[in-house]
Design an enzyme around this catalytic site. Structure first.
Site, PDB file in Angstrom:
ATOM      1  N   ARG A 239       0.860  -1.178   0.000  1.00 50.53           N
ATOM      2  CA  ARG A 239       0.000   0.000   0.000  1.00 50.53           C
ATOM      3  C   ARG A 239       0.899   1.231   0.000  1.00 50.53           C
ATOM      4  O   ARG A 239       1.884   1.286   0.748  1.00 50.53           O
ATOM      5  CB  ARG A 239      -0.909   0.020   1.235  1.00 50.53           C
ATOM      6  CG  ARG A 239      -2.068  -0.964   1.185  1.00 50.53           C
ATOM      7  CD  ARG A 239      -3.097  -0.582   0.111  1.00 50.53           C
ATOM      8  NE  ARG A 239      -4.221  -1.520   0.034  1.00 50.53           N
ATOM      9  CZ  ARG A 239      -4.269  -2.581  -0.772  1.00 50.53           C
ATOM     10  NH1 ARG A 239      -3.254  -2.866  -1.578  1.00 50.53           N
ATOM     11  NH2 ARG A 239      -5.339  -3.357  -0.789  1.00 50.53           N
ATOM     12  N   GLU A 268      -3.329   7.454  -4.412  1.00 54.77           N
ATOM     13  CA  GLU A 268      -3.827   6.873  -5.664  1.00 54.77           C
ATOM     14  C   GLU A 268      -5.182   7.429  -6.049  1.00 54.77           C
ATOM     15  O   GLU A 268      -6.008   7.612  -5.153  1.00 54.77           O
ATOM     16  CB  GLU A 268      -3.957   5.348  -5.498  1.00 54.77           C
ATOM     17  CG  GLU A 268      -2.655   4.654  -5.705  1.00 54.77           C
ATOM     18  CD  GLU A 268      -2.744   3.157  -5.462  1.00 54.77           C
ATOM     19  OE1 GLU A 268      -3.788   2.548  -5.746  1.00 54.77           O
ATOM     20  OE2 GLU A 268      -1.753   2.601  -4.997  1.00 54.77           O
ATOM     21  N   HIS A 286      -0.943  -0.014  -9.814  1.00 53.33           N
ATOM     22  CA  HIS A 286      -1.585  -0.937  -8.853  1.00 53.33           C
ATOM     23  C   HIS A 286      -2.129  -2.174  -9.585  1.00 53.33           C
ATOM     24  O   HIS A 286      -3.285  -2.570  -9.406  1.00 53.33           O
ATOM     25  CB  HIS A 286      -2.696  -0.222  -8.061  1.00 53.33           C
ATOM     26  CG  HIS A 286      -2.960  -0.882  -6.728  1.00 53.33           C
ATOM     27  ND1 HIS A 286      -3.366  -0.209  -5.597  1.00 53.33           N
ATOM     28  CD2 HIS A 286      -2.864  -2.175  -6.342  1.00 53.33           C
ATOM     29  CE1 HIS A 286      -3.522  -1.041  -4.595  1.00 53.33           C
ATOM     30  NE2 HIS A 286      -3.213  -2.261  -5.030  1.00 53.33           N
TER      31      HIS A 286
HETATM   32  C1  DGY Z   1      -5.030  -6.271  -2.982  1.00 58.89           C
HETATM   33  O1  DGY Z   1      -5.791  -7.183  -3.316  1.00 58.89           O
HETATM   34  O2  DGY Z   1      -5.067  -5.763  -1.875  1.00 58.89           O
HETATM   35  C2  DGY Z   1      -4.017  -5.829  -3.965  1.00 58.89           C
HETATM   36  O3  DGY Z   1      -3.510  -4.585  -3.642  1.00 58.89           O
HETATM   37  C3  DGY Z   1      -4.572  -5.871  -5.345  1.00 58.89           C
HETATM   38  O4  DGY Z   1      -3.544  -5.644  -6.259  1.00 58.89           O
END
Ligand code: DGY
Length: 319
Positions: A239, A268, A286
């Site tokens: 993240r 983001e 992402h």
């Molecule tokens: C998630 O599933 O949390 C991932 O970040 C997706 O790419």
């Protein structure tokens, strides 16, 4: 019963739900705004919802949810976008999609590591720009991985898999997590470090695999970045806000580390122009879990969780 899906999802999840006599509403917008989601939830009562990691489901949104809402299945392994405690207080089961995306995210993480180390993105741009005028001894020099130290911060499912891939590339693995990962130590001889600082100091490649919580927010800040080696690579597919993005930009701009690979960003979908202009960073939107098979499986799991709860059973992936 009615289920709201905040965005279309791959596969046959919608028809599966409908086959169980469930009315399904799929929101059409690319990204549903919080205000619109609140209005939608206030207008009509739903028994379940499938949300994306980009949907903010905070206390305010949950207050708009009708009392018959029983399950919110997040189409992601991360669930920092949901106020889980408040949802539980309202009797709503929150679920995620663990396991199924481990390999895909780990492979993407390694793609970023290799891309930064070999400067493959810069090299591709160079050729396309017709700058290739002949072989040169010092053209676009990168770094090797063999025999180097790979540092994992957060050795859960994905971090462990990245460690295994690194081991297959002949890297020594060190890691930090809240507790030791004995299975990883036995499998690849990974060495536990008592602090993330030690991982940052020792590693040629640092890969971050942390959930976003109040404690992990900006846990890689300017001070932590200053511990990294000048030939080191930093990769983040977890993240964005776990890294202080401004501090990272300044570190990269001053070439205090070799480079970075980022699939996630602090705000983001905004990616600062300063970051986009840097040659020593590889950026992906992402998409670490974005394989055809994995995104389909994630949808299947989200639907299975919704069905389990709506049929009075236990959700397989309650968070
Ligand atoms: C998630 O599933 O949390 C991932 O970040 C997706 O790419």
């Amino acid at each position: 019963m009615k289920v709201l899906i905040t965005h279309s999802i791959p596969g046959n999840g919608v028809s599966l739900l409908r086959g169980h006599n469930i009315e399904v509403r799929v929101l059409e917008k690319k990204k549903v705004r919080k205000g619109d989601l609140i209005a939608t939830l206030k207008k009509e009562a739903y028994d379940g919802m499938i949300s994306l990691l980009t949907d903010t489901i905070d206390e305010e949104v949950l207050s708009a949810v009708g009392s018959q809402m029983k399950v919110i299945a997040n189409y992601a392994v991360g669930f920092n976008n949901i106020a889980v405690k408040k949802a539980k207080e309202q009797g709503i089961v929150v679920t995620n999609t663990p396991g199924v995306l481990t390999e895909t995210v780990a492979e993407h993480t390694f793609a970023l590591i290799l891309a930064v180390a070999t400067r493959v993105v810069e090299a591709d741009a160079f050729v396309r720009a017709k700058q290739f005028t002949g072989w040169e001894p010092e053209l676009l020099l990168g770094v090797d991985l063999l025999g180097k130290t790979l540092g994992i911060i957060g050795a859960g499912r994905i971090g462990s898999r990245v460690a295994e891939i690194g081991n297959a590339f002949g890297m020594e693995v060190v890691y930090h997590d809240m507790q030791k990962n004995k299975a990883l130590e036995e499998k690849i001889d990974a060495e536990y470090c008592g602090s993330p600082d030690e991982v940052l100091r020792r590693s040629a490649v640092v890969s971050v695999h942390l959930p976003l919580t109040d404690t992990t927010y900006h846990c890689i800040d300017a001070q932590k970045l200053s511990l990294m080696r000048s030939d080191a690579i930093l990769v983040n597919t977890s993240r964005g806000p776990v890294i202080d993005e401004k501090a990272l930009i300044s570190t990269l701009r001053q070439r205090k580390i070799f480079g970075a690979g980022l699939d996630v960003f602090e705000h983001e979908p905004a990616v600062p122009a300063a970051l986009r202009k840097l040659p020593n960073v590889v950026l992906t939107p992402h998409t670490a879990s974005a394989s055809i098979a994995t995104r389909g499986e994630m949808a299947k799991i989200a639907v299975e969780n919704v069905l389990a709860v709506l049929h009075g059973g236990k959700a397989p992936n309650e968070v």
